[in-house]
Design an enzyme around this catalytic site. Structure first.
Site, PDB file in Angstrom:
ATOM      1  N   GLU A  79       0.856  -1.194   0.000  1.00  0.00           N
ATOM      2  CA  GLU A  79       0.000   0.000   0.000  1.00  0.00           C
ATOM      3  C   GLU A  79       0.890   1.241   0.000  1.00  0.00           C
ATOM      4  O   GLU A  79       1.888   1.296   0.718  1.00  0.00           O
ATOM      5  CB  GLU A  79      -0.881   0.024   1.256  1.00  0.00           C
ATOM      6  CG  GLU A  79      -1.733   1.301   1.322  1.00  0.00           C
ATOM      7  CD  GLU A  79      -2.448   1.479   2.663  1.00  0.00           C
ATOM      8  OE1 GLU A  79      -3.485   0.839   2.850  1.00  0.00           O
ATOM      9  OE2 GLU A  79      -1.945   2.267   3.496  1.00  0.00           O
ATOM     10  N   ALA A  82     -10.031  10.596   2.610  1.00  0.00           N
ATOM     11  CA  ALA A  82     -11.472  10.736   2.878  1.00  0.00           C
ATOM     12  C   ALA A  82     -11.818  12.202   3.090  1.00  0.00           C
ATOM     13  O   ALA A  82     -11.085  12.931   3.752  1.00  0.00           O
ATOM     14  CB  ALA A  82     -11.864   9.938   4.115  1.00  0.00           C
ATOM     15  N   ARG A  95     -15.918   3.376   3.756  1.00  0.00           N
ATOM     16  CA  ARG A  95     -16.682   4.539   4.198  1.00  0.00           C
ATOM     17  C   ARG A  95     -15.763   5.731   4.424  1.00  0.00           C
ATOM     18  O   ARG A  95     -16.046   6.848   4.028  1.00  0.00           O
ATOM     19  CB  ARG A  95     -17.415   4.209   5.509  1.00  0.00           C
ATOM     20  CG  ARG A  95     -18.309   5.359   5.971  1.00  0.00           C
ATOM     21  CD  ARG A  95     -18.683   5.234   7.427  1.00  0.00           C
ATOM     22  NE  ARG A  95     -17.533   5.390   8.292  1.00  0.00           N
ATOM     23  CZ  ARG A  95     -17.565   5.277   9.609  1.00  0.00           C
ATOM     24  NH1 ARG A  95     -18.693   4.956  10.222  1.00  0.00           N
ATOM     25  NH2 ARG A  95     -16.472   5.456  10.329  1.00  0.00           N
ATOM     26  N   TYR A 131     -11.762  -5.923  10.180  1.00  0.00           N
ATOM     27  CA  TYR A 131     -11.075  -5.530  11.416  1.00  0.00           C
ATOM     28  C   TYR A 131     -11.015  -6.710  12.394  1.00  0.00           C
ATOM     29  O   TYR A 131     -11.988  -6.959  13.123  1.00  0.00           O
ATOM     30  CB  TYR A 131     -11.822  -4.345  12.058  1.00  0.00           C
ATOM     31  CG  TYR A 131     -11.924  -3.165  11.110  1.00  0.00           C
ATOM     32  CD1 TYR A 131     -10.990  -2.140  11.135  1.00  0.00           C
ATOM     33  CD2 TYR A 131     -12.933  -3.112  10.140  1.00  0.00           C
ATOM     34  CE1 TYR A 131     -11.057  -1.082  10.234  1.00  0.00           C
ATOM     35  CE2 TYR A 131     -13.005  -2.066   9.228  1.00  0.00           C
ATOM     36  CZ  TYR A 131     -12.069  -1.054   9.280  1.00  0.00           C
ATOM     37  OH  TYR A 131     -12.126  -0.013   8.375  1.00  0.00           O
ATOM     38  N   HIS A 156     -13.886  -2.875  14.477  1.00  0.00           N
ATOM     39  CA  HIS A 156     -13.745  -1.458  14.139  1.00  0.00           C
ATOM     40  C   HIS A 156     -13.938  -0.640  15.419  1.00  0.00           C
ATOM     41  O   HIS A 156     -14.774  -0.988  16.259  1.00  0.00           O
ATOM     42  CB  HIS A 156     -14.788  -1.083  13.079  1.00  0.00           C
ATOM     43  CG  HIS A 156     -14.653   0.326  12.595  1.00  0.00           C
ATOM     44  ND1 HIS A 156     -15.501   1.332  12.997  1.00  0.00           N
ATOM     45  CD2 HIS A 156     -13.755   0.911  11.776  1.00  0.00           C
ATOM     46  CE1 HIS A 156     -15.130   2.465  12.416  1.00  0.00           C
ATOM     47  NE2 HIS A 156     -14.083   2.238  11.673  1.00  0.00           N
ATOM     48  N   GLN A 175      -7.403  -4.543   8.690  1.00  0.00           N
ATOM     49  CA  GLN A 175      -6.694  -3.510   9.438  1.00  0.00           C
ATOM     50  C   GLN A 175      -5.410  -4.154   9.971  1.00  0.00           C
ATOM     51  O   GLN A 175      -5.341  -5.378  10.132  1.00  0.00           O
ATOM     52  CB  GLN A 175      -7.602  -3.057  10.602  1.00  0.00           C
ATOM     53  CG  GLN A 175      -7.013  -2.035  11.523  1.00  0.00           C
ATOM     54  CD  GLN A 175      -6.706  -0.742  10.797  1.00  0.00           C
ATOM     55  OE1 GLN A 175      -5.700  -0.689  10.081  1.00  0.00           O
ATOM     56  NE2 GLN A 175      -7.531   0.270  10.965  1.00  0.00           N
TER      57      GLN A 175
HETATM   58  P1  FAD Z   1     -17.901   0.451   7.248  1.00  0.00           P
HETATM   59  O1  FAD Z   1     -17.759  -0.917   6.753  1.00  0.00           O
HETATM   60  O2  FAD Z   1     -19.029   1.272   6.739  1.00  0.00           O
HETATM   61  O3  FAD Z   1     -17.983   0.380   8.845  1.00  0.00           O
HETATM   62  C1  FAD Z   1     -17.859   1.546   9.629  1.00  0.00           C
HETATM   63  C2  FAD Z   1     -18.539   1.316  10.994  1.00  0.00           C
HETATM   64  O4  FAD Z   1     -19.955   1.257  10.802  1.00  0.00           O
HETATM   65  C3  FAD Z   1     -18.149   0.002  11.662  1.00  0.00           C
HETATM   66  O5  FAD Z   1     -18.093   0.228  13.050  1.00  0.00           O
HETATM   67  C4  FAD Z   1     -19.304  -0.937  11.314  1.00  0.00           C
HETATM   68  O6  FAD Z   1     -19.483  -1.980  12.278  1.00  0.00           O
HETATM   69  C5  FAD Z   1     -20.477   0.034  11.316  1.00  0.00           C
HETATM   70  N1  FAD Z   1     -21.576  -0.387  10.433  1.00  0.00           N
HETATM   71  C6  FAD Z   1     -21.501  -0.854   9.173  1.00  0.00           C
HETATM   72  N2  FAD Z   1     -22.722  -1.122   8.681  1.00  0.00           N
HETATM   73  C7  FAD Z   1     -23.599  -0.795   9.650  1.00  0.00           C
HETATM   74  C8  FAD Z   1     -25.022  -0.824   9.757  1.00  0.00           C
HETATM   75  N3  FAD Z   1     -25.792  -1.259   8.755  1.00  0.00           N
HETATM   76  N4  FAD Z   1     -25.607  -0.404  10.921  1.00  0.00           N
HETATM   77  C9  FAD Z   1     -24.859   0.060  11.966  1.00  0.00           C
HETATM   78  N5  FAD Z   1     -23.497   0.112  11.912  1.00  0.00           N
HETATM   79  C10 FAD Z   1     -22.888  -0.306  10.775  1.00  0.00           C
HETATM   80  N6  FAD Z   1      -9.447   5.503   5.182  1.00  0.00           N
HETATM   81  C11 FAD Z   1      -9.270   6.507   4.273  1.00  0.00           C
HETATM   82  O7  FAD Z   1      -9.711   7.635   4.524  1.00  0.00           O
HETATM   83  N7  FAD Z   1      -8.606   6.294   3.096  1.00  0.00           N
HETATM   84  C12 FAD Z   1      -8.108   5.075   2.765  1.00  0.00           C
HETATM   85  O8  FAD Z   1      -7.522   4.916   1.693  1.00  0.00           O
HETATM   86  C13 FAD Z   1      -8.273   3.997   3.692  1.00  0.00           C
HETATM   87  N8  FAD Z   1      -7.808   2.756   3.417  1.00  0.00           N
HETATM   88  C14 FAD Z   1      -8.042   1.724   4.302  1.00  0.00           C
HETATM   89  C15 FAD Z   1      -7.601   0.429   3.973  1.00  0.00           C
HETATM   90  C16 FAD Z   1      -7.823  -0.633   4.849  1.00  0.00           C
HETATM   91  C17 FAD Z   1      -7.369  -2.011   4.475  1.00  0.00           C
HETATM   92  C18 FAD Z   1      -8.471  -0.398   6.100  1.00  0.00           C
HETATM   93  C19 FAD Z   1      -8.681  -1.537   7.066  1.00  0.00           C
HETATM   94  C20 FAD Z   1      -8.907   0.872   6.432  1.00  0.00           C
HETATM   95  C21 FAD Z   1      -8.710   1.947   5.538  1.00  0.00           C
HETATM   96  N9  FAD Z   1      -9.156   3.241   5.825  1.00  0.00           N
HETATM   97  C22 FAD Z   1      -8.962   4.267   4.917  1.00  0.00           C
HETATM   98  C23 FAD Z   1      -9.815   3.531   7.115  1.00  0.00           C
HETATM   99  C24 FAD Z   1     -11.344   3.399   7.034  1.00  0.00           C
HETATM  100  O9  FAD Z   1     -11.862   4.383   6.160  1.00  0.00           O
HETATM  101  C25 FAD Z   1     -11.902   3.572   8.446  1.00  0.00           C
HETATM  102  O10 FAD Z   1     -11.562   2.489   9.247  1.00  0.00           O
HETATM  103  C26 FAD Z   1     -13.404   3.891   8.518  1.00  0.00           C
HETATM  104  O11 FAD Z   1     -13.691   4.369   9.833  1.00  0.00           O
HETATM  105  C27 FAD Z   1     -14.322   2.680   8.277  1.00  0.00           C
HETATM  106  O12 FAD Z   1     -14.367   2.359   6.954  1.00  0.00           O
HETATM  107  P2  FAD Z   1     -15.124   0.996   6.486  1.00  0.00           P
HETATM  108  O13 FAD Z   1     -15.093   0.977   5.032  1.00  0.00           O
HETATM  109  O14 FAD Z   1     -14.567  -0.172   7.215  1.00  0.00           O
HETATM  110  O15 FAD Z   1     -16.598   1.334   7.026  1.00  0.00           O
END
Ligand code: FAD
Length: 292
Positions: free
Chosen positions: A17, A51, A108, A144, A148, A175
């Protein structure tokens, strides 16, 4: 090539990455890093996305294009949806398509301080569904092993992960974590919940004191006592700390591969020296498992 297809061909997919330079710096500042990483022939290189940044400031598409066309390596573009309208996402998807990019890590993004911005998407699942409905990208998602940070329990987080995967995810990237047992427990748990896509382990070699302190608070990964000892002993000696961090990461990776992990993704922090050392030591191990 779509990374899901790569997983069908290889037992262990190895990747890096990188992050683009901040908007105030010229994009060329990352070229040397990219070329050095390209020389190590990973299976793919992923490019992070800022983001909440404006679509215009996004350099993820440009760097992904460079990885594909100049380095001839498969890129995976990260894409976040927090604070985005469908039109913003359409613009980036079109840019990526025009650049021949086939792989997206759909996220997200972190909610900015002060609360969520106006957005057409609430969770990554909404973005994944949208990309799936409107395009042919191969979609990855984040997961995660230690849950998360916002979620009340790992069980609940896995329920949300299952919703994400069901929207059309081909593979997952974790993560960072430092205890492999957390990863193994997580893999067992998601299997029982019906998540069967390949899970790639995200590994970050902790090569300096500052990075370790920042990461511990940011991502919620449990920091092993061994790391604290390493930091105490070598934290003020950058070269020694770097070697210690690399050795810890290598031990983690060797154990993961021996236990059947499907992919290793190195969070390089744009440090090609670290990536080079890790790749050098893994060369024969990766060849051995992938040729077996
Ligand atoms: P989601 O999958 O939407 O989850 C976010 C939270 O919402 C979690 O706590 C989940 O349990 C909860 N949730 C999901 N669905 C629901 C529902 N239906 N009802 C209630 N709660 C729900 N960030 C950046 O800004 N840029 C990047 O390039 C970047 N790259 C990353 C790469 C990897 C491999 C990882 C692990 C993380 C990366 N991140 C990046 C960080 C990431 O954006 C954050 O961890 C963010 O807070 C969560 O993103 P997500 O896509 O996992 O969110």
């Amino acid at each position: 090539m779509k990374i899901s297809k790569l997983h069908e061909k290889k037992k262990v997919v190895f990747s890096f990455e990188i992050f683009p330079p901040k908007p105030q710096y010229p994009i060329e500042t990352v070229y040397d890093t990219l070329e050095a990483l390209g020389d190590l022939s990973p299976d793919f290189i992923s490019v992070t996305y800022g983001a909440g940044g404006s679509v215009r400031e996004n350099r993820t598409s440009e760097l992904s294009g460079m990885i594909k066309h100049k380095l001839k390596i498969e890129p995976m573009a990260h894409l976040t949806c927090v604070g985005s309208r469908k039109a913003d996402i359409d613009t980036i998807l079109a840019e990526l398509q025009a650049g021949g990019i086939q792989n997206i890590l759909a996220l997200r993004g972190d909610i900015p301080e002060g609360g969520a911005l106006d957005s057409d998407f609430t969770y990554a699942a909404d973005l994944i569904r949208y990309i799936k409905e409107t395009t042919d990208f191969d979609i990855a998602a984040a997961c995660y092993p230690e849950k998360h940070t916002e979620c009340e329990s790992l069980e609940k987080d896995i329920e949300h992960l299952k919703q994400k995967v069901d929207c059309g995810v081909g593979h997952l990237v974790t993560q960072l974590f430092f205890y492999n047992d957390h990863f193994y427990d997580f893999c067992d748990k998601i299997e029982t919940k019906g998540i069967h896509v390949p899970v790639t382990a995200g590994i970050m070699p902790m090569v300096n004191k500052k990075q370790m302190e920042r990461m511990a608070t940011m991502c919620g990964a449990q920091i092993p006592e061994k790391h604290r000892q390493m930091m105490e002993k070598y934290g003020d000696d950058p070269a020694a700390m770097r070697e210690a961090g690399i050795i810890y990461a290598l031990e983690q990776i060797v154990d993961l591969i021996a236990n059947g992990v499907r992919g290793i993704h190195i969070y390089t922090m744009n440090n090609p020296l670290v990536a080079r050392k890790i790749s050098m030591y893994l060369q024969n191990i990766l060849a051995s498992v992938n040729e077996a």
